[in-house]
Enzyme design. Structure first.
Site, mmCIF file in Angstrom:
data_model
loop_
_atom_site.group_PDB
_atom_site.id
_atom_site.type_symbol
_atom_site.label_atom_id
_atom_site.label_comp_id
_atom_site.label_asym_id
_atom_site.label_seq_id
_atom_site.Cartn_x
_atom_site.Cartn_y
_atom_site.Cartn_z
ATOM 1 C CB SER A 151 47.020 46.287 51.256
ATOM 2 O OG SER A 151 46.746 44.907 51.193
ATOM 3 C CE LYS A 152 42.663 47.642 56.770
ATOM 4 N NZ LYS A 152 42.537 49.074 56.707
ATOM 5 N NE ARG A 153 41.080 43.821 53.200
ATOM 6 C CZ ARG A 153 40.720 44.041 54.460
ATOM 7 N NH1 ARG A 153 41.067 43.210 55.404
ATOM 8 N NH2 ARG A 153 39.989 45.089 54.797
ATOM 9 C CG ASP A 154 49.099 40.970 49.706
ATOM 10 O OD1 ASP A 154 49.781 39.988 49.990
ATOM 11 O OD2 ASP A 154 48.544 41.159 48.612
#
Ligand code: GLU
Length: 512
Positions: free
Chosen positions: A270-273
């Site tokens: 994901s874009k947070r990871d």
């Protein structure tokens, strides 16, 4: 399924946000497959969901594909081909989706449903109360709802004539086997009782993705559908739709690509990871949330390195080769070699790819890329000089900007010197050794790395040990870096002399 069609594949993103690297990989695999088979690669914009439409997303997709060098030869932003328009919102105007929906109704594969939001909600509640695990509009529940399967012909006609809102749903049969072949996953068998009666045409007349992409794939003569794994669960409903249209044998071959996983393999990337690396090919600003994301391009990645990394997320050529040019990828690509298991994103490896491509670049090419960074820092330097610095620094660099960061001292005289080294090594004695060495370097002509080495050797033999780390610190300000003789050669004797003299002056004034 037809296997002899001309290869025509499509990348069909919805402009609902920034195209992320997973989407770019889907585009890349479509591109490679098309090129491998001398086929067509199409960009189709699936913008039927107007509520989720994001301004700028379409241009972003086009620019990203251009930057990556995976350009479609037909479609939005790349020149219209024979099947224009390539935007679903424009295609809707032609009435094509409604035509297919009506065809499905005639064939007994779809029906009108007049249920209101409240009625649907009521149904959901009823099913939940009865402990139904996943409440659906399906072969059982539809018989209690208001649709053309439960209402009389006259009632249906009356409702249609009166203009009440309705949707058209796929009529999924009970307990029928749906079988289809996925090039990556093999045969898949699903019992139709598990599938819901998907909406095909919405009450506003817009088709859903399920109907629109099938119509477009048929009309655009698509031979293979290569897309993300998240579409696999709805594939049986799509097969059924083709079946009702009498086109199951001719439907495109399917290939569902594996997920891209977080670096630890636990869940979808994901874009947070992404462990500090970008999720997006280019900078992306999300207007809805006000968040900005940095892109691979702006982080200093080469497009060749980026797509090389992406190509190996789920595919490998089978010969352990990791560095592959686009041409090699095309030559070696096959969908059969794509794995079905999720592919872990590896941030270190991603940087490693960039490093490999940087090392392969010619020094003048690197100089060209470094020039704008130098300009930003108000440095004017001659192209040949910059090229030499690039050659010297490139071994340890991952990005062009690293060459600047690590090699600043090749452009700017140091104004401070590594304190630890100076504390430890700067004495009257070491100073006189350096001065003596400088005198010998003055006679070193031409002032090349090879001759400088010679001088060092001669000095060591005749006069004693040279503290190279100290010498390096006086010339560059820092205590480590590439070959000292090479640094001296590139700077040239005059600059070396100036720098050493300045260092002696600075250090003696500090120490005294
Ligand atoms: N519009 C779909 C998406 O956004 C395309 C899926 C497909 O390729 O069929 O991913």
């Amino acid at each position: 399924m037809n296997t002899e069609k001309r290869v025509r594949v499509r990348f069909a993103p919805s402009p609902t946000g920034g195209l992320h690297m997973g989407g770019v990989r889907t585009a890349l695999f479509n591109y490679l497959f098309a090129k491998k088979h001398n086929g067509d690669f199409i960009l189709r914009i699936e913008d039927t969901d107007q509520n989720r439409y994001v301004k700028g997303a379409e241009d972003y997709i086009i620019e990203s594909l251009k930057w990556c060098g995976i350009e479609p030869n037909e479609g939005v932003g790349f020149g219209d081909g024979p099947y224009a328009p390539y935007r679903q919102s424009e295609r809707k105007e032609t009435g094509i989706y409604r035509k297919y929906a009506e065809k499905l109704i005639e064939a007994g594969g779809a029906y009108y449903a007049f249920d209101t939001e409240e009625e649907l909600e009521e149904m959901r509640k009823r099913l939940e109360a009865a402990k139904v695990v996943s409440p659906q509009y399906n072969h059982i529940t539809r018989m209690n709802m208001r649709n053309s399967l439960t209402l009389s012909h006259d009632e249906v006609q009356k409702l249609l004539d009166s203009g009440v809102p309705y949707v058209i749903r796929l009529k999924v049969p009970r307990n029928e086997e749906i079988r289809f072949y996925d090039i990556i996953r093999g045969w898949i068998v699903v019992n139709s009782s598990t599938i819901d009666d998907k909406v095909l045409l919405k009450s506003d007349g817009m088709p859903t993705y399920h109907l629109a992409h099938i119509v477009d794939d048929i009309e655009m003569k698509i031979s293979h559908v290569i897309r993300g794994e998240e579409w696999l669960p709805s594939a049986p409903a799509h097969v059924l739709t083709y079946r009702y249209l009498g086109l199951e044998k001719d439907m495109p071959q399917l290939a569902h690509l594996p997920l891209i996983l977080k670096p630890d393999g636990k869940g979808k990337l994901s874009k947070r990871d992404t462990s500090g690396l970008p999720m997006f090919p280019l900078n992306w600003y999300d207007e809805r949330t006000g968040e900005s994301y940095i892109g691979y391009r702006e982080s200093g990645f080469f497009p060749e390195a980026f797509i090389n990394m992406l190509a190996l997320l789920g595919w490998n050529p089978g010969n352990n080769q990791e560095i592959l040019s686009k041409e090699e990828m095309i030559q070696l690509f096959s969908l059969e070699k794509v794995h079905k298991a999720g592919a872990k994103f590896d941030p270190e490896k991603t940087k490693w790819f960039n490093q490999q491509y940087l090392r392969k670049k010619d020094k003048y090419e690197l100089a060209e890329l470094l020039m704008p960074i130098l300009k930003e820092n108000n440095i004017e330097a001659d192209k040949d000089y910059v090229a030499q610095v690039c050659e010297l620094m490139k071994e340890k660099a991952y990005f062009v900007k690293d060459i600047w960061e690590m090699g600043k001292y090749m452009f700017i005289e140091p104004s401070s010197y590594d304190e630890k080294i100076i504390q430890k090594k700067w004495t009257a004695e070491s100073q006189s050794v350096i001065v003596e060495l400088l005198n010998l370097l003055k006679e070193t002509k031409p002032f090349t790395a090879e001759n400088i080495h010679h001088t060092f050797e001669q000095f060591t033999k005749e006069k004693g040990k040279i503290d190279y780390q100290l010498l390096r610190t006086l010339v560059t300000g820092v205590s480590s870096g590439p070959s000292l003789a090479n640094i001296l050669e590139i700077l040239g004797f005059e600059k070396v002399q100036q720098r050493i003299e300045k260092a002696i002056q600075t250090l003696s004034s500090v120490k005294s």
